[in-house]
Scaffold this active site. Structure first.
Site, PDB file in Angstrom:
ATOM      1  N   ASN A   8     147.794 -15.287   7.915  1.00 13.65           N
ATOM      2  CA  ASN A   8     146.528 -14.579   7.718  1.00 13.65           C
ATOM      3  C   ASN A   8     145.456 -15.339   8.493  1.00 13.65           C
ATOM      4  OD1 ASN A   8     144.186 -13.415   6.830  1.00 13.65           O
ATOM      5  ND2 ASN A   8     144.419 -14.006   4.678  1.00 13.65           N
ATOM      6  N   LYS A  10     142.414 -14.509   8.946  1.00 12.28           N
ATOM      7  CA  LYS A  10     141.064 -14.369   8.370  1.00 12.28           C
ATOM      8  C   LYS A  10     140.049 -14.070   9.477  1.00 12.28           C
ATOM      9  CE  LYS A  10     142.592 -17.173   4.523  1.00 12.28           C
ATOM     10  NZ  LYS A  10     142.278 -18.068   3.425  1.00 12.28           N
ATOM     11  N   HIS A  97     143.161  -9.667  -1.448  1.00  9.01           N
ATOM     12  CA  HIS A  97     143.053 -11.098  -1.145  1.00  9.01           C
ATOM     13  C   HIS A  97     141.891 -11.698  -1.932  1.00  9.01           C
ATOM     14  CE1 HIS A  97     142.424 -14.863   0.936  1.00  9.01           C
ATOM     15  NE2 HIS A  97     143.676 -14.755   1.329  1.00  9.01           N
ATOM     16  N   GLU A  99     139.614 -13.655  -1.206  1.00 11.27           N
ATOM     17  CA  GLU A  99     138.301 -13.632  -0.541  1.00 11.27           C
ATOM     18  C   GLU A  99     137.675 -12.238  -0.622  1.00 11.27           C
ATOM     19  OE1 GLU A  99     139.923 -15.448   2.938  1.00 11.27           O
ATOM     20  OE2 GLU A  99     140.202 -17.249   1.728  1.00 11.27           O
ATOM     21  N   GLU A 169     148.652 -16.197  -4.847  1.00 11.01           N
ATOM     22  CA  GLU A 169     147.808 -17.214  -4.221  1.00 11.01           C
ATOM     23  C   GLU A 169     146.787 -17.702  -5.253  1.00 11.01           C
ATOM     24  OE1 GLU A 169     147.519 -16.615   0.307  1.00 11.01           O
ATOM     25  OE2 GLU A 169     146.330 -15.004  -0.538  1.00 11.01           O
ATOM     26  N   GLY A 175     142.695 -22.846   0.875  1.00 13.49           N
ATOM     27  CA  GLY A 175     141.773 -23.540   1.769  1.00 13.49           C
ATOM     28  C   GLY A 175     141.287 -24.872   1.224  1.00 13.49           C
ATOM     29  N   SER A 214     147.300 -23.401   0.780  1.00 11.22           N
ATOM     30  CA  SER A 214     147.520 -24.717   1.382  1.00 11.22           C
ATOM     31  C   SER A 214     148.983 -24.976   1.761  1.00 11.22           C
ATOM     32  CB  SER A 214     146.978 -25.826   0.472  1.00 11.22           C
ATOM     33  OG  SER A 214     145.573 -25.666   0.307  1.00 11.22           O
TER      34      SER A 214
HETATM   35  P1  13P Z   1     145.190 -21.539   3.223  1.00  7.35           P
HETATM   36  O1  13P Z   1     146.611 -21.572   3.729  1.00  7.35           O
HETATM   37  O2  13P Z   1     144.188 -21.893   4.260  1.00  7.35           O
HETATM   38  O3  13P Z   1     145.044 -22.264   1.934  1.00  7.35           O
HETATM   39  O4  13P Z   1     144.889 -19.974   2.895  1.00  7.35           O
HETATM   40  C1  13P Z   1     145.771 -19.265   2.113  1.00  7.35           C
HETATM   41  C2  13P Z   1     145.407 -17.835   2.191  1.00  7.35           C
HETATM   42  O5  13P Z   1     144.360 -17.420   1.729  1.00  7.35           O
HETATM   43  C3  13P Z   1     146.348 -16.942   2.862  1.00  7.35           C
HETATM   44  O6  13P Z   1     146.005 -15.604   2.644  1.00  7.35           O
END
Ligand code: 13P
Length: 250
Positions: A8, A10, A97, A99, A169, A175, A214
């Site tokens: 992803n 983003k 997601h 976010e 997740e 992140g 992560s």
């Molecule tokens: P990270 O791998 O940066 O923690 O992000 C995970 C994520 O949100 C994947 O959709």
């Protein structure tokens, strides 16, 4: 069931950067991708055509959209429809997601609408779920998982195996560099599988459950080996081809 190794991206990468990363990644895994793994890339909308071009004719690879609005078309400034995404070559899309939920205020009802609409339009969907740290500390993990799955899958009737995947997740692991431990992942994924069985019946066993939060080259193989982990959804560590290729092949 194939393991889904998903990137992803983003809100990262210009078209040129996306093209370079996709080409480099495909070069690094060329001839090495096990037949039971599939690579998925979710680039920003503007770079879909570059990723499509890079993936043309490649086996075991597909790409999709990070988001869409669940309508055919209309006066929805700033939004994009599944029909437009399919026209751009997407076969997959994400919904729910964290976010989207916590930065943009999307609720379970809208997430559910997206999952149902996307599937209905012929996109394969990854429904993302996960608890916040306060919810975990309050002992509400299974409750949150059950509620997000029930509402996120509320609109679907018959599901073709392979069209739906779940990404667990935990919000606190996204992140942050703080990866969930093996027991936490085992627990949460078992809980997802159990709830899926109640909602989907037999299809639950054919619905991949991805872990996200992560994931890095040095923890990917241990995570992928856990029971009920059928892939990973990777943010930060998917941005560099070298690092994501090590995860894909872990
Ligand atoms: P990270 O791998 O940066 O923690 O992000 C995970 C994520 O949100 C994947 O959709």
């Amino acid at each position: 069931m194939k393991k889904l190794m998903a990137a992803n991206w983003k809100m990262f990468k210009t078209r040129a950067q996306a093209q370079q990363t996709a080409n480099e990644l495909l070069g690094l895994i060329d001839g090495k991708l096990p037949s039971d793994r599939e690579v998925l890339i979710f680039p920003p909308f503007t770079a879909l055509s570059e990723v499509a071009e890079a993936m043309r004719g490649k086996q075991g690879c597909a790409f999709g959209a990070q988001n869409f609005y669940p309508r055919e078309d209309g006066a929805f400034t700033g939004e994009i429809s599944p029909a437009m995404l399919k026209d751009a070559g997407c076969t997959w899309a994400l919904a729910g997601h964290s976010e989207r939920r916590w930065v943009f205020g999307e609720d379970d009802a809208l997430v559910g609408e997206k999952v149902a609409y996307g599937l209905n339009q012929g996109l394969r969907m990854i429904l993302c779920i996960g608890e916040k740290i306060e919810e975990r500390k309050a002992g509400k993990l299974s409750q949150v998982i059950a509620e997000q799955l029930q509402k996120g899958l509320a609109g679907i009737k018959d599901i073709t195996p392979g069209d739906l995947a779940i990404a667990y997740e935990p919000v606190w692991a996204i992140g942050t560099g703080e990866v969930a431990g093996p027991d936490e992942i085992l627990d949460a994924h078992a809980c997802v599988r159990k709830e899926l069985a109640e909602i989907l019946g037999d299809t639950a066993m054919e619905t991949p459950i991805l872990y996200g939060g992560s994931v890095k080259p040095d923890n990917a193989s241990a995570i992928i080996a856990l029971d009920n982990v059928d892939g990973v959804l990777v943010g930060g560590a998917s941005l560099l081809a070298e690092s994501f290729s090590r995860i894909v092949l872990a």
